[in-house]
Design a protein around this motif. Structure first.
Motif: not given
Length: 277
Positions: A81-87, A100-111, A119-123, A228-229
Motif C-alpha cells: 500500500x503506497x502512502x504519499x506524504x505532502x510537504x 469534492x475529494x474528501x473520501x478518506x483512505x481505508x487506514x482511517x477505518x482503524x479509527x 467529521x474526521x472519518x466520514x465521507x 487485515x481485520x
C-alpha cells in the motif's frame, strides 16, 4: 459434496480477491513511479525500515522530508500500500481546500472503533451534513468565549515546563507530548465541559488510554499484517485496544449522561437560554 463445493467456492473467492489486490498493486507501482521516495522491497515496501516507537517514527518521517525537501511530496510503501506524504503548502492546500475529494483512505477505518464515523472519518453526504452542523460551533464569537480556557491551560503548560526543566536540570526538552496533553485539556473543557487534568495528572486512566490508543493506531498503520481485520483481531494489540476503548467510551458516556441530567433539571427558561447560546 456440499462441504467440497463450499471449499471450492471459498478458494475461488479468495483467489479472485488476491489477484484483484495484486493487480491493484501493479497499477499503484506504475502510478507512483514518478514520485520520489526511499527504495522499497517487493510486497514488503518500506515496512521493515520503520522505527518502532511513535516519536522515533515521526523523526524518521521528518528526516525523509529533509532528504526530499526540494520535492512537493514523497512516497513510502507499507507492504503493498503506497502512502504519499505532502510537504509543500501548495500541495496541502489543494487537498484541504477541496470539498469534492474528501473520501478518506481505508487506514482511517482503524479509527472507527474509537471515533466512529464523524467529521474526521466520514465521507460523502455524511461528511457534508456533519460539516454543516459543526461550522457554527467555530464562529469567532464562540471561540472568543473559550479564551479564558486557552489562557488558563497555557499557564498550566508553562508551569509544567518550568517544573520539568528544573527537575531535569536541562536547558531543552521535547515539547511535543506536553503540547498534546495541553490540547487534550483544552478540547475536553471546551467541547465536553469537563476537566481531565491531562497536564498535571498524567497517570489518570483516561489520559493513559488516549495516549495508548494513539500509539496502537500508529503501530497498526506501520504494520501491513495488521491491515487485515482478522489478523489484527487475533493480536495482542487488539486486546489492548479493547481495554483502552472501554475506558474512553465509559468516560464520554458518563459525561453525556451528566450533561443530559443537568439539562433535564433546568427550568424551561434556562433551557431556552442554553439553546440560544
Amino acid at each position: 459434496m456440499l462441504l467440497v463445493a463450499t471449499v471450492i467456492l471459498a478458494s475461488c473467492f479468495l483467489t479472485a480477491k488476491l489477484w484483484k489486490r495484486l493487480a491493484k498493486y501493479v497499477m499503484d507501482l506504475f502510478t507512483m513511479r514518478n514520485i520520489i521516495g526511499p527504495a522499497q522491497l517487493p510486497l514488503v515496501g518500506n515496512a521493515h525500515q520503520f522505527e518502532y516507537g511513535g516519536a522515533a517514527f515521526y523523526r524518521q518521517i521528518m528526516e525523509l522530508g529533509r532528504q526530499y525537501q526540494d520535492h512537493p511530496m514523497f512516497r513510502i510503501w507499507v507492504g503493498i500500500y503506497p502512502i504519499v506524504v505532502l510537504q509543500k503548502a501548495k500541495s496541502v492546500e489543494s487537498i484541504l481546500s477541496s470539498s469534492k475529494h474528501i473520501t478518506k483512505a481505508f487506514q482511517y477505518d482503524f479509527l472507527h472503533t474509537w471515533l466512529g464515523t464523524g467529521l474526521l472519518t466520514s465521507a460523502g453526504e455524511k461528511w457534508h451534513s456533519r460539516r454543516k452542523m459543526l461550522t457554527p460551533a467555530f464562529h469567532f464569537s464562540i471561540l472568543q468565549d473559550f479564551c479564558p480556557v486557552f489562557s488558563e491551560q497555557s499557564r498550566v503548560l508553562l508551569q509544567v515546563l518550568d517544573d520539568q526543566l528544573d527537575a531535569d536540570g536541562q536547558a531543552e526538552l521535547d515539547i511535543f507530548p506536553y503540547m498534546g496533553r495541553c490540547a487534550l485539556d483544552i478540547i475536553c473543557e471546551t467541547a465536553m465541559g469537563c476537566q481531565v487534568h491531562a497536564q498535571t495528572e498524567q497517570n489518570s486512566e483516561y489520559v493513559t488510554s488516549v495516549a495508548n490508543m494513539s500509539e496502537i493506531v500508529m503501530r497498526r498503520l506501520k504494520n501491513p499484517l495488521y491491515y487485515s481485520e482478522s489478523l489484527f483481531a487475533r493480536s495482542r494489540l487488539s486486546a489492548e485496544q479493547n481495554a483502552c476503548l472501554g475506558v474512553m467510551h465509559a468516560f464520554t458516556t458518563g459525561v453525556i449522561a451528566e450533561r443530559r441530567a443537568d439539562f433535564a433539571a433546568m427550568s424551561e427558561e434556562e433551557r431556552r437560554d442554553q439553546m440560544a447560546t
